[in-house]
Design a protein around this motif. Structure first.
Motif, PDB file in Angstrom:
ATOM      1  N   MET A  19     -70.238 -64.443 -37.911  1.00 62.34           N
ATOM      2  CA  MET A  19     -70.020 -65.462 -36.901  1.00 62.34           C
ATOM      3  C   MET A  19     -68.572 -65.949 -36.919  1.00 62.34           C
ATOM      4  O   MET A  19     -68.009 -66.202 -35.876  1.00 62.34           O
ATOM      5  CB  MET A  19     -71.001 -66.621 -37.145  1.00 62.34           C
ATOM      6  N   PHE A  20     -67.982 -66.090 -38.097  1.00 64.16           N
ATOM      7  CA  PHE A  20     -66.611 -66.588 -38.199  1.00 64.16           C
ATOM      8  C   PHE A  20     -65.631 -65.440 -38.372  1.00 64.16           C
ATOM      9  O   PHE A  20     -65.921 -64.458 -39.047  1.00 64.16           O
ATOM     10  CB  PHE A  20     -66.480 -67.539 -39.393  1.00 64.16           C
ATOM     11  N   SER A  21     -64.448 -65.581 -37.766  1.00 61.88           N
ATOM     12  CA  SER A  21     -63.378 -64.608 -37.972  1.00 61.88           C
ATOM     13  C   SER A  21     -62.046 -65.347 -37.954  1.00 61.88           C
ATOM     14  O   SER A  21     -61.895 -66.369 -37.267  1.00 61.88           O
ATOM     15  CB  SER A  21     -63.393 -63.521 -36.894  1.00 61.88           C
ATOM     16  N   GLU A  22     -61.094 -64.816 -38.705  1.00 61.15           N
ATOM     17  CA  GLU A  22     -59.791 -65.463 -38.825  1.00 61.15           C
ATOM     18  C   GLU A  22     -59.086 -65.595 -37.474  1.00 61.15           C
ATOM     19  O   GLU A  22     -58.361 -66.559 -37.242  1.00 61.15           O
ATOM     20  CB  GLU A  22     -58.931 -64.668 -39.809  1.00 61.15           C
ATOM     21  N   GLN A  23     -59.309 -64.644 -36.576  1.00 60.77           N
ATOM     22  CA  GLN A  23     -58.633 -64.697 -35.271  1.00 60.77           C
ATOM     23  C   GLN A  23     -59.142 -65.841 -34.401  1.00 60.77           C
ATOM     24  O   GLN A  23     -58.505 -66.189 -33.403  1.00 60.77           O
ATOM     25  CB  GLN A  23     -58.769 -63.374 -34.528  1.00 60.77           C
ATOM     26  N   LEU A  24     -60.259 -66.456 -34.772  1.00 68.75           N
ATOM     27  CA  LEU A  24     -60.806 -67.582 -34.011  1.00 68.75           C
ATOM     28  C   LEU A  24     -60.803 -68.878 -34.828  1.00 68.75           C
ATOM     29  O   LEU A  24     -61.644 -69.756 -34.643  1.00 68.75           O
ATOM     30  CB  LEU A  24     -62.215 -67.246 -33.510  1.00 68.75           C
ATOM     31  N   ILE A  25     -59.838 -68.994 -35.733  1.00 67.48           N
ATOM     32  CA  ILE A  25     -59.612 -70.229 -36.493  1.00 67.48           C
ATOM     33  C   ILE A  25     -58.208 -70.706 -36.155  1.00 67.48           C
ATOM     34  O   ILE A  25     -57.248 -69.937 -36.220  1.00 67.48           O
ATOM     35  CB  ILE A  25     -59.759 -69.985 -38.010  1.00 67.48           C
ATOM     36  N   PHE A  26     -58.106 -71.980 -35.802  1.00 69.57           N
ATOM     37  CA  PHE A  26     -56.832 -72.547 -35.358  1.00 69.57           C
ATOM     38  C   PHE A  26     -56.592 -73.858 -36.095  1.00 69.57           C
ATOM     39  O   PHE A  26     -57.487 -74.707 -36.159  1.00 69.57           O
ATOM     40  CB  PHE A  26     -56.855 -72.771 -33.841  1.00 69.57           C
ATOM     41  N   LEU A  27     -55.398 -74.010 -36.642  1.00 72.39           N
ATOM     42  CA  LEU A  27     -55.073 -75.191 -37.445  1.00 72.39           C
ATOM     43  C   LEU A  27     -53.973 -76.012 -36.795  1.00 72.39           C
ATOM     44  O   LEU A  27     -53.012 -75.461 -36.237  1.00 72.39           O
ATOM     45  CB  LEU A  27     -54.649 -74.761 -38.848  1.00 72.39           C
ATOM     46  N   ASP A  28     -54.117 -77.317 -36.888  1.00 67.28           N
ATOM     47  CA  ASP A  28     -53.113 -78.279 -36.422  1.00 67.28           C
ATOM     48  C   ASP A  28     -52.763 -78.114 -34.950  1.00 67.28           C
ATOM     49  O   ASP A  28     -51.601 -78.069 -34.562  1.00 67.28           O
ATOM     50  CB  ASP A  28     -51.862 -78.209 -37.306  1.00 67.28           C
ATOM     51  N   VAL A  29     -53.804 -78.055 -34.130  1.00 70.94           N
ATOM     52  CA  VAL A  29     -53.649 -77.926 -32.681  1.00 70.94           C
ATOM     53  C   VAL A  29     -53.624 -79.325 -32.067  1.00 70.94           C
ATOM     54  O   VAL A  29     -54.385 -80.198 -32.466  1.00 70.94           O
ATOM     55  CB  VAL A  29     -54.828 -77.096 -32.097  1.00 70.94           C
ATOM     56  N   GLU A  30     -52.736 -79.509 -31.104  1.00 72.20           N
ATOM     57  CA  GLU A  30     -52.663 -80.793 -30.404  1.00 72.20           C
ATOM     58  C   GLU A  30     -53.555 -80.769 -29.170  1.00 72.20           C
ATOM     59  O   GLU A  30     -53.377 -79.926 -28.297  1.00 72.20           O
ATOM     60  CB  GLU A  30     -51.223 -81.090 -29.996  1.00 72.20           C
ATOM     61  N   CYS A  31     -54.499 -81.676 -29.129  1.00 72.66           N
ATOM     62  CA  CYS A  31     -55.369 -81.871 -27.966  1.00 72.66           C
ATOM     63  C   CYS A  31     -55.512 -83.372 -27.774  1.00 72.66           C
ATOM     64  O   CYS A  31     -55.660 -84.115 -28.744  1.00 72.66           O
ATOM     65  CB  CYS A  31     -56.738 -81.238 -28.171  1.00 72.66           C
ATOM     66  N   ALA A  32     -55.495 -83.810 -26.521  1.00 72.94           N
ATOM     67  CA  ALA A  32     -55.560 -85.239 -26.233  1.00 72.94           C
ATOM     68  C   ALA A  32     -56.985 -85.742 -26.031  1.00 72.94           C
ATOM     69  O   ALA A  32     -57.217 -86.948 -26.041  1.00 72.94           O
ATOM     70  CB  ALA A  32     -54.723 -85.546 -24.997  1.00 72.94           C
ATOM     71  N   SER A  33     -57.944 -84.828 -25.856  1.00 71.15           N
ATOM     72  CA  SER A  33     -59.310 -85.253 -25.565  1.00 71.15           C
ATOM     73  C   SER A  33     -60.312 -84.215 -26.050  1.00 71.15           C
ATOM     74  O   SER A  33     -59.956 -83.069 -26.337  1.00 71.15           O
ATOM     75  CB  SER A  33     -59.492 -85.438 -24.050  1.00 71.15           C
ATOM     76  N   LYS A  34     -61.560 -84.633 -26.077  1.00 74.15           N
ATOM     77  CA  LYS A  34     -62.660 -83.725 -26.409  1.00 74.15           C
ATOM     78  C   LYS A  34     -62.677 -82.561 -25.430  1.00 74.15           C
ATOM     79  O   LYS A  34     -62.807 -81.392 -25.831  1.00 74.15           O
ATOM     80  CB  LYS A  34     -63.978 -84.492 -26.373  1.00 74.15           C
ATOM     81  N   GLY A  77     -70.622 -86.373 -37.883  1.00 74.29           N
ATOM     82  CA  GLY A  77     -70.078 -87.309 -38.861  1.00 74.29           C
ATOM     83  C   GLY A  77     -68.957 -86.668 -39.655  1.00 74.29           C
ATOM     84  O   GLY A  77     -68.669 -85.477 -39.524  1.00 74.29           O
ATOM     85  N   ASN A  78     -68.286 -87.481 -40.458  1.00 73.71           N
ATOM     86  CA  ASN A  78     -67.169 -87.015 -41.296  1.00 73.71           C
ATOM     87  C   ASN A  78     -66.064 -86.331 -40.495  1.00 73.71           C
ATOM     88  O   ASN A  78     -65.396 -85.429 -40.991  1.00 73.71           O
ATOM     89  CB  ASN A  78     -67.651 -86.077 -42.406  1.00 73.71           C
ATOM     90  N   GLY A  79     -65.892 -86.735 -39.219  1.00 73.58           N
ATOM     91  CA  GLY A  79     -64.830 -86.160 -38.400  1.00 73.58           C
ATOM     92  C   GLY A  79     -65.110 -84.753 -37.906  1.00 73.58           C
ATOM     93  O   GLY A  79     -64.189 -84.027 -37.543  1.00 73.58           O
ATOM     94  N   LEU A  80     -66.380 -84.373 -37.874  1.00 80.76           N
ATOM     95  CA  LEU A  80     -66.780 -83.008 -37.520  1.00 80.76           C
ATOM     96  C   LEU A  80     -67.715 -82.987 -36.315  1.00 80.76           C
ATOM     97  O   LEU A  80     -68.549 -83.875 -36.151  1.00 80.76           O
ATOM     98  CB  LEU A  80     -67.508 -82.365 -38.696  1.00 80.76           C
ATOM     99  N   SER A 139     -66.622 -81.842 -46.638  1.00 83.04           N
ATOM    100  CA  SER A 139     -65.627 -82.225 -45.629  1.00 83.04           C
ATOM    101  C   SER A 139     -64.268 -82.462 -46.283  1.00 83.04           C
ATOM    102  O   SER A 139     -63.239 -82.149 -45.693  1.00 83.04           O
ATOM    103  CB  SER A 139     -66.082 -83.447 -44.826  1.00 83.04           C
ATOM    104  N   GLY A 140     -64.248 -82.967 -47.490  1.00 79.14           N
ATOM    105  CA  GLY A 140     -62.987 -83.139 -48.213  1.00 79.14           C
ATOM    106  C   GLY A 140     -62.341 -81.808 -48.542  1.00 79.14           C
ATOM    107  O   GLY A 140     -61.122 -81.653 -48.426  1.00 79.14           O
ATOM    108  N   ARG A 141     -63.156 -80.832 -48.936  1.00 79.17           N
ATOM    109  CA  ARG A 141     -62.627 -79.494 -49.217  1.00 79.17           C
ATOM    110  C   ARG A 141     -62.102 -78.847 -47.938  1.00 79.17           C
ATOM    111  O   ARG A 141     -61.072 -78.179 -47.944  1.00 79.17           O
ATOM    112  CB  ARG A 141     -63.709 -78.621 -49.861  1.00 79.17           C
ATOM    113  N   LEU A 142     -62.813 -79.065 -46.839  1.00 81.90           N
ATOM    114  CA  LEU A 142     -62.372 -78.523 -45.560  1.00 81.90           C
ATOM    115  C   LEU A 142     -61.050 -79.161 -45.140  1.00 81.90           C
ATOM    116  O   LEU A 142     -60.132 -78.483 -44.692  1.00 81.90           O
ATOM    117  CB  LEU A 142     -63.456 -78.754 -44.503  1.00 81.90           C
ATOM    118  N   GLU A 143     -60.950 -80.455 -45.315  1.00 80.95           N
ATOM    119  CA  GLU A 143     -59.732 -81.171 -44.934  1.00 80.95           C
ATOM    120  C   GLU A 143     -58.528 -80.712 -45.764  1.00 80.95           C
ATOM    121  O   GLU A 143     -57.391 -80.758 -45.290  1.00 80.95           O
ATOM    122  CB  GLU A 143     -59.948 -82.679 -45.090  1.00 80.95           C
ATOM    123  N   ALA A 144     -58.760 -80.237 -46.981  1.00 79.41           N
ATOM    124  CA  ALA A 144     -57.677 -79.834 -47.873  1.00 79.41           C
ATOM    125  C   ALA A 144     -57.144 -78.430 -47.604  1.00 79.41           C
ATOM    126  O   ALA A 144     -56.089 -78.064 -48.120  1.00 79.41           O
ATOM    127  CB  ALA A 144     -58.153 -79.928 -49.326  1.00 79.41           C
TER     128      ALA A 144
END
Length: 144
Positions: free
Chosen positions: A1-16, A55-58, A124-129
């Motif tokens: 289900m998960f692949s590196e090509q569909l993971i994005f970090l530190d993206v700027e979005c203004a809304s849901k 919850g937890n920002g997710l 969630s802490g591990r994910l955030e790190a």
């Protein structure tokens, strides 16, 4: 289900909506959904019925796509949280696209399992790190 090509970090979005659109377009670019606009409409319709913030920002928005095979996911860590609903702001979004051919309700088991994982202990802490796409993949993949 998960692949590196569909993971994005530190993206700027203004809304849901902007964040969901970003992920729908990425799924379409990778051939996981055939129509980003139609899939986004499906996801946002589902979101109006019941929030997918856990919850937890997710959040784990999800929808059924007529023209995809199996189950695919796109993950984003936003630079700044966005308002998801009246009670939640979200920084991590895991958008799940499910083929209409999948066993009815079967993907909901996966979503539930993922939600429990994301809320368990210090996950969630591990994910955030995490700092890299590879680290995100290593954290999420064993739990698919």
């Amino acid at each position: 289900m998960f692949s590196e090509q569909l993971i994005f970090l530190d993206v700027e979005c203004a809304s849901k909506e902007q964040a969901v659109r970003f992920l729908c377009e990425k799924l379409a670019q990778c051939g996981k959904v055939s129509d980003a606009g139609a899939f986004m409409a499906e996801v946002m319709d589902r979101e109006r019925t019941d929030s997918t913030a856990v919850g937890n920002g997710l959040a784990i928005p999800h929808g059924i796509c007529q023209n995809t095979a199996g189950v695919a996911a796109a993950v984003v860590k936003l630079k700044s949280p966005v308002v998801w609903d009246a009670q939640h702001s979200v920084r991590w979004i895991i958008l799940i696209a499910v083929s209409a051919l999948e066993k009815p309700g079967g993907y909901l088991e996966q979503v539930g399992r993922l939600a429990r994982l994301l809320l368990a202990g210090d996950f969630s802490g591990r994910l955030e790190a995490v700092q890299t796409k590879t680290q995100v993949l290593e954290l999420l993949s064993p739990h698919e």
